[in-house]
Design a protein around this motif. Structure first.
Motif: not given
Length: 79
Positions: A32-34, A40-43
């Motif tokens: 997501g995001g631009v 969103t950061l995920r592990r």
């Protein structure tokens, strides 16, 4: 980064190795995001992924991916 059916899950931002083992422990995945804003950061545990040519293939479906631990943007190594 894609799932087993070729659907895009996110972008690999970084990879983290264990200090003692020296082996890849997890991949930090951005979604997501631009340009990083709203991202969103995920592990993602490395044992759930493998490299196939130029891409990382993940053995996880999108609903399970959404449940992975979130990483605070400014509170993980290398950021």
């Amino acid at each position: 980064m894609v799932d087993g059916q070729g659907g895009k899950l996110g972008q690999a931002i970084d990879a983290m190795a264990g200090c003692r083992s020296g082996r890849l422990a997890y991949v930090v995945v951005g979604e997501g995001g631009v340009a990083g804003v709203g991202e969103t950061l995920r592990r993602l545990p490395w044992d759930r992924a493998h490299v196939d040519g130029e891409r990382i293939v993940v053995a996880i479906d999108p609903s399970e991916f959404a449940k992975l631990d979130k990483l605070p943007k400014d509170q993980w190594p290398g950021r």
